[in-house]
Design a protein around this motif. Structure first.
Motif, PDB file in Angstrom:
ATOM      1  N   PRO A  41       0.834  -1.212   0.000  1.00  0.00           N
ATOM      2  CA  PRO A  41       0.000   0.000   0.000  1.00  0.00           C
ATOM      3  C   PRO A  41       0.869   1.263   0.000  1.00  0.00           C
ATOM      4  N   PRO A  42       0.404   2.324  -0.660  1.00  0.00           N
ATOM      5  CA  PRO A  42       1.196   3.563  -0.735  1.00  0.00           C
ATOM      6  C   PRO A  42       1.617   4.085   0.634  1.00  0.00           C
ATOM      7  N   GLU A  43       0.736   3.987   1.632  1.00  0.00           N
ATOM      8  CA  GLU A  43       1.064   4.498   2.965  1.00  0.00           C
ATOM      9  C   GLU A  43       2.275   3.751   3.542  1.00  0.00           C
ATOM     10  N   SER A  44       2.288   2.440   3.366  1.00  0.00           N
ATOM     11  CA  SER A  44       3.411   1.637   3.878  1.00  0.00           C
ATOM     12  C   SER A  44       4.707   2.004   3.169  1.00  0.00           C
ATOM     13  N   PHE A  45       4.624   2.156   1.850  1.00  0.00           N
ATOM     14  CA  PHE A  45       5.811   2.504   1.085  1.00  0.00           C
ATOM     15  C   PHE A  45       6.332   3.879   1.497  1.00  0.00           C
ATOM     16  N   LYS A  50      10.259   7.431   4.079  1.00  0.00           N
ATOM     17  CA  LYS A  50      10.600   8.504   5.017  1.00  0.00           C
ATOM     18  C   LYS A  50      11.625   8.032   6.043  1.00  0.00           C
ATOM     19  N   GLU A  51      11.465   6.801   6.520  1.00  0.00           N
ATOM     20  CA  GLU A  51      12.434   6.252   7.477  1.00  0.00           C
ATOM     21  C   GLU A  51      13.806   6.071   6.826  1.00  0.00           C
ATOM     22  N   GLU A  52      13.807   5.613   5.588  1.00  0.00           N
ATOM     23  CA  GLU A  52      15.078   5.448   4.867  1.00  0.00           C
ATOM     24  C   GLU A  52      15.792   6.780   4.703  1.00  0.00           C
ATOM     25  N   LEU A  53      15.037   7.841   4.435  1.00  0.00           N
ATOM     26  CA  LEU A  53      15.640   9.160   4.239  1.00  0.00           C
ATOM     27  C   LEU A  53      16.227   9.724   5.530  1.00  0.00           C
ATOM     28  N   LYS A  54      15.778   9.229   6.675  1.00  0.00           N
ATOM     29  CA  LYS A  54      16.315   9.682   7.955  1.00  0.00           C
ATOM     30  C   LYS A  54      17.664   9.033   8.271  1.00  0.00           C
ATOM     31  N   ARG A  55      17.933   7.910   7.628  1.00  0.00           N
ATOM     32  CA  ARG A  55      19.186   7.195   7.893  1.00  0.00           C
ATOM     33  C   ARG A  55      20.368   8.012   7.372  1.00  0.00           C
ATOM     34  N   PRO A  56      21.466   7.970   8.095  1.00  0.00           N
ATOM     35  CA  PRO A  56      22.638   8.733   7.615  1.00  0.00           C
ATOM     36  C   PRO A  56      23.188   8.131   6.318  1.00  0.00           C
ATOM     37  N   THR A  57      23.686   9.012   5.476  1.00  0.00           N
ATOM     38  CA  THR A  57      24.286   8.527   4.236  1.00  0.00           C
ATOM     39  C   THR A  57      25.666   7.952   4.528  1.00  0.00           C
TER      40      THR A  57
END
Length: 72
Positions: A41-45, A50-57
């Protein structure tokens, strides 16, 4: 004219290779993509993204070290 005409999208070659692993039994890429988007579902994705974008590069050197790869 078709009610839902086909269109062209641009994807990376690596994405196309990944998609082709799902394309079996004469299935079209449209069928493969529909199955994938219907499964998540779009909400899950969006929550995952958003969580992935919070991870440090990480730098390439850090990734190589984590994966225990030799230096180039």
């Amino acid at each position: 004219m078709l009610a839902d005409p086909p269109t062209t999208i641009t994807v990376r070659t690596s994405t196309l290779r990944s998609l082709s692993l799902y394309k079996a039994g004469g299935r079209s890429y449209d069928e493969v993509l529909r199955d994938l988007v219907e499964e998540v579902p779009p909400e899950s994705f969006l929550r995952w993204a958003k969580e992935e974008l919070k991870r440090p590069t990480l730098t390439l050197d850090q990734v190589r070290k984590r994966l225990k790869l030799s230096e180039p």
